[in-house]
Scaffold this motif. Sequence first.
Motif, mmCIF file in Angstrom:
data_model
loop_
_atom_site.group_PDB
_atom_site.id
_atom_site.type_symbol
_atom_site.label_atom_id
_atom_site.label_comp_id
_atom_site.label_asym_id
_atom_site.label_seq_id
_atom_site.Cartn_x
_atom_site.Cartn_y
_atom_site.Cartn_z
ATOM 1 N N GLU A 84 0.867 -1.176 0.000
ATOM 2 C CA GLU A 84 0.000 0.000 0.000
ATOM 3 C C GLU A 84 0.902 1.225 0.000
ATOM 4 O OE1 GLU A 84 -3.585 1.467 2.750
ATOM 5 O OE2 GLU A 84 -3.180 -0.678 2.882
ATOM 6 N N VAL A 85 0.552 2.183 -0.826
ATOM 7 C CA VAL A 85 1.405 3.359 -0.958
ATOM 8 C C VAL A 85 1.538 4.062 0.397
ATOM 9 C CG1 VAL A 85 1.643 5.609 -2.086
ATOM 10 C CG2 VAL A 85 0.818 3.631 -3.386
ATOM 11 N N ASN A 86 2.764 4.407 0.744
ATOM 12 C CA ASN A 86 3.116 5.096 2.000
ATOM 13 C C ASN A 86 2.911 4.260 3.263
ATOM 14 O OD1 ASN A 86 3.946 7.371 0.671
ATOM 15 N ND2 ASN A 86 1.888 8.285 0.693
ATOM 16 N N LYS A 87 2.507 2.994 3.114
ATOM 17 C CA LYS A 87 2.338 2.158 4.303
ATOM 18 C C LYS A 87 3.399 1.056 4.321
ATOM 19 C CE LYS A 87 -1.886 3.310 6.181
ATOM 20 N NZ LYS A 87 -3.165 3.176 5.481
ATOM 21 N N GLY A 88 3.807 0.588 3.153
ATOM 22 C CA GLY A 88 4.816 -0.456 3.098
ATOM 23 C C GLY A 88 4.444 -1.600 2.182
ATOM 24 N N SER A 89 5.380 -2.536 2.045
ATOM 25 C CA SER A 89 5.175 -3.658 1.129
ATOM 26 C C SER A 89 5.591 -4.948 1.810
ATOM 27 C CB SER A 89 6.023 -3.497 -0.132
ATOM 28 O OG SER A 89 5.928 -2.190 -0.627
ATOM 29 N N LYS A 90 4.939 -6.042 1.331
ATOM 30 C CA LYS A 90 5.318 -7.358 1.836
ATOM 31 C C LYS A 90 5.429 -8.303 0.655
ATOM 32 C CE LYS A 90 2.488 -10.028 4.302
ATOM 33 N NZ LYS A 90 1.602 -10.297 5.448
ATOM 34 N N PHE A 91 6.651 -8.802 0.403
ATOM 35 C CA PHE A 91 6.888 -9.767 -0.675
ATOM 36 C C PHE A 91 7.025 -11.136 -0.036
ATOM 37 C CE2 PHE A 91 7.796 -7.200 -4.449
ATOM 38 C CZ PHE A 91 7.960 -5.942 -3.893
ATOM 39 N N ARG A 92 6.135 -12.066 -0.452
ATOM 40 C CA ARG A 92 6.198 -13.420 0.108
ATOM 41 C C ARG A 92 6.549 -14.412 -0.995
ATOM 42 N NH1 ARG A 92 1.416 -16.057 3.813
ATOM 43 N NH2 ARG A 92 2.229 -14.488 5.276
ATOM 44 N N LEU A 93 7.657 -15.158 -0.786
ATOM 45 C CA LEU A 93 8.057 -16.177 -1.758
ATOM 46 C C LEU A 93 7.639 -17.537 -1.223
ATOM 47 C CD1 LEU A 93 11.722 -14.948 -2.465
ATOM 48 C CD2 LEU A 93 9.557 -14.079 -3.377
ATOM 49 N N LEU A 94 6.835 -18.281 -2.008
ATOM 50 C CA LEU A 94 6.342 -19.575 -1.534
ATOM 51 C C LEU A 94 7.004 -20.712 -2.317
ATOM 52 C CD1 LEU A 94 3.486 -17.576 -1.922
ATOM 53 C CD2 LEU A 94 2.940 -19.216 -0.119
ATOM 54 N N PHE A 95 7.481 -21.731 -1.553
ATOM 55 C CA PHE A 95 8.131 -22.876 -2.199
ATOM 56 C C PHE A 95 7.341 -24.139 -1.876
ATOM 57 C CE2 PHE A 95 11.305 -19.660 -1.245
ATOM 58 C CZ PHE A 95 11.911 -19.480 -2.474
ATOM 59 N N PRO A 96 7.090 -24.974 -2.882
ATOM 60 C CA PRO A 96 6.294 -26.178 -2.629
ATOM 61 C C PRO A 96 6.981 -27.113 -1.635
ATOM 62 C CG PRO A 96 7.200 -26.185 -4.848
ATOM 63 C CD PRO A 96 7.513 -24.857 -4.265
ATOM 64 N N LEU A 97 6.151 -27.777 -0.793
ATOM 65 C CA LEU A 97 6.731 -28.611 0.267
ATOM 66 C C LEU A 97 7.372 -29.887 -0.288
ATOM 67 C CD1 LEU A 97 4.227 -28.213 3.231
ATOM 68 C CD2 LEU A 97 6.523 -27.286 2.983
ATOM 69 N N ASN A 98 6.753 -30.477 -1.328
ATOM 70 C CA ASN A 98 7.438 -31.673 -1.834
ATOM 71 C C ASN A 98 7.631 -31.561 -3.343
ATOM 72 O OD1 ASN A 98 4.706 -31.823 -2.286
ATOM 73 N ND2 ASN A 98 4.409 -33.383 -0.726
#
Length: 526
Positions: free
Chosen positions: A512-526
Amino acid sequence: MNKTVKRIVVILIILILLPAAFLTINEVISLNQNEEVIGRIYSNQLDAILYSVNQYSEDVVSSWASRIDLFLDEVSGMNEEKNPVKVDSFYNQFPSLLSVFVADSINDKQVKFLGLNEKDQYIRFDKSKFDLLINKLLTKNQTIVQRLFTYKQAGYRKLEPVETDSSGGESILLFVGQTPTGKNRMTGMVIDPKEFTYRILSPKIQEIAQQEFVISVFNLDENFQFNSSIDFKVKEVQQSKALWIFPNYSIGISIVGQTIEDLVQQRAITNILLIGLLTIVLLIGVWIVYRNIKKEVELAQIKSDFVSNVSHELRTPLSLISMFSETLEMDRIKSEEKKKEYYSIISQEANRLSKIVNSILNFSKMEAGKRQFSFVDSYLNDVAENVYHSYKFHLEQKGFTFNIAKDETIPIIKIDEEAVSEAIVNLVDNAVKYSANNKEITVRTGLERNYAFIEVEDKGIGIPEKDQKKIFDKFFRVSSGNVHNVKGSGIGLSIVRHIVDAHKGKIELSSEVNKGSKFRLLFPLN
Ligand code: ADP
């Protein structure tokens, strides 16, 4: 860039669309004229066919006239009553010929019929009917008779139809014959036009018409119509002409199936449809060309931006390194502490340089599809921990609060540790670059359904909604906000995406502009 695209649009319009529009309009206008010309040619052709039917029927009666003239010589003196059989077989040669008569001279109303004696003994014909028929015929048609004699004097035997008072539908044709002694003989043929049509014209008409046309002989007053094709539904003939030998009768022609108007109209519709289709194809083509060119122009622009961004990024550490190393070289610094600080700056900047160069090399490898990954059993938490430790001091120096939150239940997964830590480093770098006053960064690990994830969260400037998809494209940089004060080449996130793709993982972004960012990288378990 917009200027270039605009110029291309103008060029496309001038080069392709304008001529195409011009051609289309021209084509539509000339279409009508073409159809008219075609219609005319067609109708001329039909006329020619009708002409040939007329010609044929005239040829037939004119050959009859020659034979009649010869026969009259044979039975000269009109003594035919002496030989009725001969007369009978003569008539049988000419189907539809009802009678032949001879008038001795123009003014003499005495008319002698071939095959009829004074006492009406040999009755081939209804005498009273013929009397009525021939009555005043010659005097009434003086001009025609005169004309026939004139022609005859010029050595040309002509046939002329004359009107009759009869209601029986018979037609009379006059011609001037010649006796063996050289005297002119006004001769007439009485013909039944209907019979003539059925017996004489029908085979010829059918031969000409074949399957393509229907040729008709008709007399509307008598409600008579003969068609060359039996199963032809009687409709109005498309084109007709009077029959030369029977002026009360006409011959008409129509095309089997469709009329000329139908054909012409159909052609026009097909042509206009084709032109329309062509125009649409052309427009689509132009649109595709425009899109491609626009993309290329944008890419070219982006590439040149990239070069200038990268040069800019390289220049800062290089100038710092050369400045501090020159100072040290000149031995101007006396305090050991200061020297140490300078050395550490030099090594830091050298590190930064090699990181930039590495990421460009990685990027070009990735672009060429040559980057190799080696997946081994690893703990995602360990990777997170390593990055955290190598950055902690550096970030805290810069005034950041740097946190780590690990989910200890994450199982072992198969990843390329080096690549994943490169991805996380890129995310942390961005978090640092794009944080403003609120300098807080958190690295977090966790589980989400069938995935293990690692995320980097900042409280920085954020990313506008419309750009959130594009930032993963190579060379893309958000153009709003204070981004341009921050150095960057626009390849960091595209490398991240490439690494995650290689792991068959996903990226989730919330920002969100002026609030911050969250980048989440997801990796498959198997
Ligand atoms: P760059 O070298 O410009 O940082 P990246 O590919 O790493 O290239 O990032 C692409 C663009 O995405 C950046 O130019 C920036 O506009 C935006 N961006 C990336 N990370 C963040 C973040 N944490 N906060 C705000 N904007 C970001």
